[in-house]
Design an enzyme around this catalytic site. Sequence first.
Site: not given
Length: 455
Positions: A33, A36, A39, A41, A439
Amino acid sequence: MEDFDLLVVGGGKAGKTLAMDWATSGKRVAMVERGMIGGSCVNVACIPTKALVASARALRTLRRAHRLGLAEVPRADVELLREHETGVVDGMVKTNRKQFRDSGMELVLGEARFTAHRTVDVTLDDGGSRTLRGDETVIDTGTRPLVPAIPGLADAGALTSDTLLRLDRLPESLVVIGGGPVGLEFADMFAAFGSRVSVTVPGPRLLPAEDEDIAEAVTAQLTASGVEVHTGRHVASVERDADGRAAVMLSDGTALMGDDVLVAVGRHPVTAGLNLAAAGVRTTDTGFILVDEHLSTGVPHTWAAGDVAGSPQFTHVSLDDYRILKANLAGDFRSTRDRLIPHTTFLSPELARVGMTETEARAAGYDVRVAKLPVAAIPRARTTLETEGIWKAVVDRDTERILGVALLGAEAGETLTTVQTAMLADLPYTALRDMIITHPTMSEGLNLLFAALQD
């Protein structure tokens, strides 16, 4: 050379999940990597932006406090916003790093470059290098924001979705180049924070992938929030004046002035430095890795996943790429074909969609029925005073199956999952029309939406 059962180049959602999965099962795994952890995201995309979206939404809710019987009127504070965003990101990065360590995989921080099939040289962040080889190799290096060759854009210090998150101030004015989901999320967010925001697109409308009526509803929503929308003119140039303000010159001579300029016109793959030719891996003209429906590159035991493989650019799609890779590496034959992929644009309120638009369904030859429902008709929306938006459903007349929905309104992303489940189960629209739903909830609006189908 160091040999591994699995070598993952790039720690995107698919790659990191597969690496941890294999390592946990006792296999020798290395993941390279660039830095980051977790990753894009976690670091610069979904997580930090949605953390700020939450701030923008809370701000809008509190600003209508008097209508809800409350008195306080808040304001955005850049230091508190940064503290909130970095707190969320840092926490998730820490969690990812712990998960990597606990799985038993080897995390290698540095730049990878292929030297042969399934073999990379890694220039390590802390100096030195290593040569790694995988019996199976997965490439998941992701994408970066695309910066087009507009005269003066780079010299004017234009921001991207990555760098905008590092601002140490809230701009009084912001010009957004691009009318897709990323640009509009930032436009909506900064308008809530108090910036004067302009959006410009070369096409006739925002969100060209959506039906015209949905795009018009989004435009009206943004305009009501104070965003200025300019369509049908391309950006000719960008320059800074003597006072440091940016002038975005449109093709008709109009000048859009802003303290900052955000470019949000798409993303391009991170493949340029990988030397993929040495791995035998082919790419498209734009640099995305060519894969088949099983995510194979065509080179034995070499796979690609996520954005860099041309998958739709969503983290939840990358997670499904992981599932496909896991199955196929175990000898299965799982495919990306015919995936039903939902997505949400996190505006206030948000736009959620799954399946076909009306335009796509008609172009595919379906005889369709269409239902529309103003969000104001949903009782829950009235109790929260979040009555903006419209819901739309497209149904196949012959089979009564749902072809797609677009939900523009509060909690749309959460409600969308119910429709997606019905579509995956191949249920007729009447199942949602007649389902007993609590509801008052926003999901109850599905009863009303599908009862409104037009002949």
